[in-house]
Design a protein around this motif. Structure first.
Motif, PDB file in Angstrom:
ATOM      1  N   THR A   6       0.849  -1.188   0.000  1.00  0.00           N
ATOM      2  CA  THR A   6       0.000   0.000   0.000  1.00  0.00           C
ATOM      3  C   THR A   6       0.885   1.238   0.000  1.00  0.00           C
ATOM      4  O   THR A   6       1.743   1.387   0.879  1.00  0.00           O
ATOM      5  CB  THR A   6      -0.919   0.007   1.233  1.00  0.00           C
ATOM      6  OG1 THR A   6      -1.710  -1.182   1.217  1.00  0.00           O
ATOM      7  CG2 THR A   6      -1.827   1.227   1.227  1.00  0.00           C
ATOM      8  N   VAL A   7       0.689   2.081  -1.004  1.00  0.00           N
ATOM      9  CA  VAL A   7       1.452   3.320  -1.128  1.00  0.00           C
ATOM     10  C   VAL A   7       0.481   4.472  -1.334  1.00  0.00           C
ATOM     11  O   VAL A   7      -0.667   4.276  -1.724  1.00  0.00           O
ATOM     12  CB  VAL A   7       2.465   3.253  -2.296  1.00  0.00           C
ATOM     13  CG1 VAL A   7       3.466   2.122  -2.079  1.00  0.00           C
ATOM     14  CG2 VAL A   7       1.775   3.093  -3.636  1.00  0.00           C
ATOM     15  N   THR A   8       0.950   5.687  -1.072  1.00  0.00           N
ATOM     16  CA  THR A   8       0.144   6.885  -1.263  1.00  0.00           C
ATOM     17  C   THR A   8       0.638   7.622  -2.495  1.00  0.00           C
ATOM     18  O   THR A   8       1.840   7.835  -2.647  1.00  0.00           O
ATOM     19  CB  THR A   8       0.250   7.815  -0.037  1.00  0.00           C
ATOM     20  OG1 THR A   8      -0.220   7.101   1.114  1.00  0.00           O
ATOM     21  CG2 THR A   8      -0.582   9.074  -0.218  1.00  0.00           C
ATOM     22  N   VAL A   9      -0.295   7.992  -3.361  1.00  0.00           N
ATOM     23  CA  VAL A   9       0.016   8.816  -4.530  1.00  0.00           C
ATOM     24  C   VAL A   9      -0.537  10.200  -4.248  1.00  0.00           C
ATOM     25  O   VAL A   9      -1.732  10.353  -3.981  1.00  0.00           O
ATOM     26  CB  VAL A   9      -0.615   8.237  -5.813  1.00  0.00           C
ATOM     27  CG1 VAL A   9      -0.264   9.112  -7.014  1.00  0.00           C
ATOM     28  CG2 VAL A   9      -0.165   6.800  -6.044  1.00  0.00           C
ATOM     29  N   ARG A  10       0.357  11.207  -4.269  1.00  0.00           N
ATOM     30  CA  ARG A  10      -0.065  12.596  -4.037  1.00  0.00           C
ATOM     31  C   ARG A  10       0.035  13.359  -5.344  1.00  0.00           C
ATOM     32  O   ARG A  10       1.038  13.285  -6.043  1.00  0.00           O
ATOM     33  CB  ARG A  10       0.827  13.266  -2.995  1.00  0.00           C
ATOM     34  CG  ARG A  10       0.633  12.614  -1.641  1.00  0.00           C
ATOM     35  CD  ARG A  10       1.094  13.464  -0.518  1.00  0.00           C
ATOM     36  NE  ARG A  10       0.277  14.668  -0.447  1.00  0.00           N
ATOM     37  CZ  ARG A  10       0.651  15.780   0.169  1.00  0.00           C
ATOM     38  NH1 ARG A  10       1.825  15.861   0.734  1.00  0.00           N
ATOM     39  NH2 ARG A  10      -0.132  16.819   0.210  1.00  0.00           N
ATOM     40  N   LEU A  58       8.630  11.976  -7.468  1.00  0.00           N
ATOM     41  CA  LEU A  58       9.457  11.786  -6.281  1.00  0.00           C
ATOM     42  C   LEU A  58       8.887  10.607  -5.509  1.00  0.00           C
ATOM     43  O   LEU A  58       7.669  10.441  -5.429  1.00  0.00           O
ATOM     44  CB  LEU A  58       9.420  13.015  -5.374  1.00  0.00           C
ATOM     45  CG  LEU A  58       9.851  14.354  -5.949  1.00  0.00           C
ATOM     46  CD1 LEU A  58       9.631  15.445  -4.904  1.00  0.00           C
ATOM     47  CD2 LEU A  58      11.287  14.322  -6.378  1.00  0.00           C
ATOM     48  N   ILE A  59       9.761   9.802  -4.931  1.00  0.00           N
ATOM     49  CA  ILE A  59       9.331   8.740  -4.027  1.00  0.00           C
ATOM     50  C   ILE A  59      10.017   8.987  -2.693  1.00  0.00           C
ATOM     51  O   ILE A  59      11.249   9.019  -2.619  1.00  0.00           O
ATOM     52  CB  ILE A  59       9.672   7.343  -4.569  1.00  0.00           C
ATOM     53  CG1 ILE A  59       8.929   7.111  -5.883  1.00  0.00           C
ATOM     54  CG2 ILE A  59       9.305   6.270  -3.535  1.00  0.00           C
ATOM     55  CD1 ILE A  59       9.253   5.809  -6.551  1.00  0.00           C
ATOM     56  N   GLY A  77       4.064   1.723   2.461  1.00  0.00           N
ATOM     57  CA  GLY A  77       3.904   3.073   2.980  1.00  0.00           C
ATOM     58  C   GLY A  77       4.621   4.152   2.200  1.00  0.00           C
ATOM     59  O   GLY A  77       4.616   5.313   2.608  1.00  0.00           O
ATOM     60  N   ALA A  78       5.230   3.814   1.075  1.00  0.00           N
ATOM     61  CA  ALA A  78       5.933   4.819   0.272  1.00  0.00           C
ATOM     62  C   ALA A  78       4.973   5.916  -0.158  1.00  0.00           C
ATOM     63  O   ALA A  78       3.767   5.705  -0.295  1.00  0.00           O
ATOM     64  CB  ALA A  78       6.573   4.172  -0.953  1.00  0.00           C
ATOM     65  N   ARG A  79       5.534   7.104  -0.363  1.00  0.00           N
ATOM     66  CA  ARG A  79       4.754   8.245  -0.822  1.00  0.00           C
ATOM     67  C   ARG A  79       5.281   8.655  -2.191  1.00  0.00           C
ATOM     68  O   ARG A  79       6.437   9.050  -2.319  1.00  0.00           O
ATOM     69  CB  ARG A  79       4.871   9.408   0.157  1.00  0.00           C
ATOM     70  CG  ARG A  79       4.071  10.622  -0.279  1.00  0.00           C
ATOM     71  CD  ARG A  79       4.072  11.657   0.797  1.00  0.00           C
ATOM     72  NE  ARG A  79       3.367  11.139   1.944  1.00  0.00           N
ATOM     73  CZ  ARG A  79       2.308  11.708   2.497  1.00  0.00           C
ATOM     74  NH1 ARG A  79       1.855  12.822   2.012  1.00  0.00           N
ATOM     75  NH2 ARG A  79       1.729  11.175   3.536  1.00  0.00           N
ATOM     76  N   ILE A  80       4.426   8.561  -3.186  1.00  0.00           N
ATOM     77  CA  ILE A  80       4.756   8.974  -4.545  1.00  0.00           C
ATOM     78  C   ILE A  80       4.162  10.364  -4.761  1.00  0.00           C
ATOM     79  O   ILE A  80       2.978  10.578  -4.528  1.00  0.00           O
ATOM     80  CB  ILE A  80       4.142   7.994  -5.575  1.00  0.00           C
ATOM     81  CG1 ILE A  80       4.676   6.583  -5.333  1.00  0.00           C
ATOM     82  CG2 ILE A  80       4.425   8.464  -6.996  1.00  0.00           C
ATOM     83  CD1 ILE A  80       3.897   5.507  -6.072  1.00  0.00           C
ATOM     84  N   GLU A  81       5.005  11.290  -5.178  1.00  0.00           N
ATOM     85  CA  GLU A  81       4.566  12.675  -5.430  1.00  0.00           C
ATOM     86  C   GLU A  81       4.640  12.918  -6.926  1.00  0.00           C
ATOM     87  O   GLU A  81       5.665  12.694  -7.556  1.00  0.00           O
ATOM     88  CB  GLU A  81       5.486  13.671  -4.723  1.00  0.00           C
ATOM     89  CG  GLU A  81       5.775  13.346  -3.287  1.00  0.00           C
ATOM     90  CD  GLU A  81       4.907  14.077  -2.298  1.00  0.00           C
ATOM     91  OE1 GLU A  81       4.130  14.956  -2.710  1.00  0.00           O
ATOM     92  OE2 GLU A  81       5.020  13.772  -1.106  1.00  0.00           O
ATOM     93  N   LEU A  82       3.533  13.372  -7.519  1.00  0.00           N
ATOM     94  CA  LEU A  82       3.476  13.673  -8.947  1.00  0.00           C
ATOM     95  C   LEU A  82       3.387  15.180  -9.105  1.00  0.00           C
ATOM     96  O   LEU A  82       2.375  15.793  -8.770  1.00  0.00           O
ATOM     97  CB  LEU A  82       2.282  12.970  -9.592  1.00  0.00           C
ATOM     98  CG  LEU A  82       2.337  11.448  -9.496  1.00  0.00           C
ATOM     99  CD1 LEU A  82       1.052  10.832 -10.040  1.00  0.00           C
ATOM    100  CD2 LEU A  82       3.542  10.893 -10.240  1.00  0.00           C
TER     101      LEU A  82
END
Length: 89
Positions: A6-10, A58-59, A77-82
């Protein structure tokens, strides 16, 4: 093949507008998996694919750069920033 986590895409600026939300959680083992899931979820939004293609990624705060998304593994828990290009100066 990586096991999904499960990761978060922002989404930022125009990407946020194109997606219609600021962030969401997806199940993905690689960056390519996460981007495919985002495309699947927002394929009915005409600008989403166009904006996504322009975004820097960015990760957890680290730029992905030119790396192949299929080779970028994601930790739980990774956060991917677009981040689309920003106008102005």
């Amino acid at each position: 093949m990586s096991s999904p986590t499960t990761v978060t895409v922002r989404y930022w600026a125009a990407a946020k507008e194109a997606a219609g939300l600021a962030e969401e959680q997806v199940e993905a083992g690689t960056l390519a998996d996460a981007l495919a899931e985002a495309r699947s979820r927002h394929g009915d939004r005409p600008r989403f694919e166009q904006v996504l293609g322009l975004c820097s990624v960015l990760i957890d705060g680290d730029p992905v750069g030119g790396r192949d998304p299929a080779t970028v593994r994601l930790a739980e828990g990774a956060r991917i920033e677009l981040l689309p290009p920003f106008a102005g100066g």
